[in-house]
Design an enzyme around this catalytic site. Structure first.
Site, PDB file in Angstrom:
ATOM      1  N   HIS A 256      37.348  50.475  33.094  1.00  0.00           N
ATOM      2  CA  HIS A 256      38.572  49.993  32.461  1.00  0.00           C
ATOM      3  C   HIS A 256      39.385  49.155  33.448  1.00  0.00           C
ATOM      4  CE1 HIS A 256      42.356  50.013  30.180  1.00  0.00           C
ATOM      5  NE2 HIS A 256      41.575  50.228  29.132  1.00  0.00           N
ATOM      6  N   PRO A 257      39.880  48.008  33.003  1.00  0.00           N
ATOM      7  CA  PRO A 257      40.507  47.069  33.937  1.00  0.00           C
ATOM      8  C   PRO A 257      41.993  47.302  34.201  1.00  0.00           C
ATOM      9  CG  PRO A 257      40.339  46.066  31.785  1.00  0.00           C
ATOM     10  CD  PRO A 257      39.715  47.429  31.661  1.00  0.00           C
ATOM     11  N   CYS A 258      42.543  48.437  33.784  1.00  0.00           N
ATOM     12  CA  CYS A 258      43.989  48.626  33.889  1.00  0.00           C
ATOM     13  C   CYS A 258      44.488  48.590  35.332  1.00  0.00           C
ATOM     14  CB  CYS A 258      44.410  49.934  33.224  1.00  0.00           C
ATOM     15  SG  CYS A 258      43.638  51.413  33.921  1.00  0.00           S
ATOM     16  N   GLN A 259      43.660  49.024  36.290  1.00  0.00           N
ATOM     17  CA  GLN A 259      44.065  49.028  37.696  1.00  0.00           C
ATOM     18  C   GLN A 259      43.473  47.867  38.492  1.00  0.00           C
ATOM     19  OE1 GLN A 259      46.224  51.047  39.244  1.00  0.00           O
ATOM     20  NE2 GLN A 259      46.655  52.128  37.331  1.00  0.00           N
TER      21      GLN A 259
END
Length: 317
Positions: A256-259
């Protein structure tokens, strides 16, 4: 993203641009450069075999009295030790915990211990030479006694009456099949992965996707739980989840690219800071994906994909 992808494809030919399904193409990207793909990437072992021997980049700072501002350190793995290296490391630590004493109960210094070891080896060597000398003399005497008997040996005594049957057995289909099976057993069986990188419009960062295949030669896609075996447990089912790929059919494991944005900014800032005193400028957009793939390798350390450039990335703030 396109500039960085062109550089990755140029430097690492195992990566290619893909257009994907025309009905799923994104208007903000060129039709023939929708995502990047590399196929048949080997994964030789499960992460569980390495989990106890993974050195995280922030651990050195912690042991050296570093501050508390290394919040993102656990996003990068700086070193993965093999099982053999881990065993040697543990044995060395065990040796360091105990002192070696001499006959008088005094601690033996390293130089003295080395001298004692060499002395024992030398003594053993002299004893071995004497033993070998005696053995050679006995063998020579026995050979002289038997020489007269063997001088006129009849060659017929050495003829094998079953030689034709032995040759037939060697060339039989059953033996040949066993030999082939044995050869195939010697070939290491490894899982393979197809990796792809898409551009996430919402987070404005790259996003990586994984599809694994079994190591039994059947090309069977791995289940979600099986793919999680190749992800560091801290990230499995949390940062890494099973989702549908935007261009390729079927569920994939995805980070997941949230960070991604925050961590990449920290890494690039540190690289820029390190190069500020030199003549070279900071990293350009073309090397972004090389840094990104270095960062991602901390979560999937056993999947040996190609990012040829040597990137030294730190997440220390």
């Amino acid at each position: 993203f396109v500039k960085a992808g062109d550089e990755l494809v140029y430097k690492c030919p195992t990566w290619t641009w893909e257009g994907g399904d025309p009905s799923k193409r994104k208007a903000h990207l060129p039709p023939d450069k929708q995502f990047l793909m590399t196929r048949n990437v080997p994964c030789t072992e499960r992460v569980s075999s390495l989990e106890n021997v993974v050195a995280v980049s922030h651990s050195e700072g912690a042991s050296g009295g570093g501050g508390d501002d290394d919040d993102d350190g656990d996003w990068l793995v700086s070193q993965v030790l093999s099982a053999e290296e881990k065993k040697k490391h543990d044995e060395k630590e065990l040796e360091d915990e105990f002192d070696i004493l001499d006959d008088e109960g005094e601690v033996v210094a390293e130089k003295k211990l080395a001298a004692m070891t060499l002395g024992d080896a030398a003594a053993g060597g002299e004893a071995g030479k004497e033993s070998n000398t005696k053995s050679d003399a006995d063998v020579a005497a026995a050979t002289d006694d038997a020489g007269d008997d063997d001088e006129y040996a009849d060659m017929d005594d050495f003829e094998d009456d079953d030689i034709m049957e032995d040759e037939a057995a060697v060339t039989s289909p059953a033996v040949a099949a066993d030999a082939t099976t044995s050869t195939n057993d010697d070939i290491p069986k490894v899982r393979t992965y197809d990796l792809s990188i898409t551009y996430d419009k919402y987070y404005q960062t790259p996003r990586i996707w994984l599809m694994g295949y079994a190591d039994d030669g059947s090309s069977r896609p791995l289940t979600g739980d099986e793919m999680m075996q190749d992800v560091i447990s801290d990230y499995a089912h949390r940062t890494v989840t099973i989702e549908n790929h935007p261009h390729v059919h079927g569920p994939h494991a995805s980070i997941h690219p949230c960070q991604h944005g925050a961590v990449m900014k920290t890494i690039v800032r540190n690289l820029t800071k390190d190069q500020a005193e030199g003549e070279e400028s900071g990293p350009t957009v073309e090397v972004y994906l090389f840094i990104f793939l270095k960062f991602v390798s901390s979560m999937i350390p056993t999947i040996s994909y190609d990012f040829t450039m040597d990137v030294s990335a730190s997440t220390k703030k």
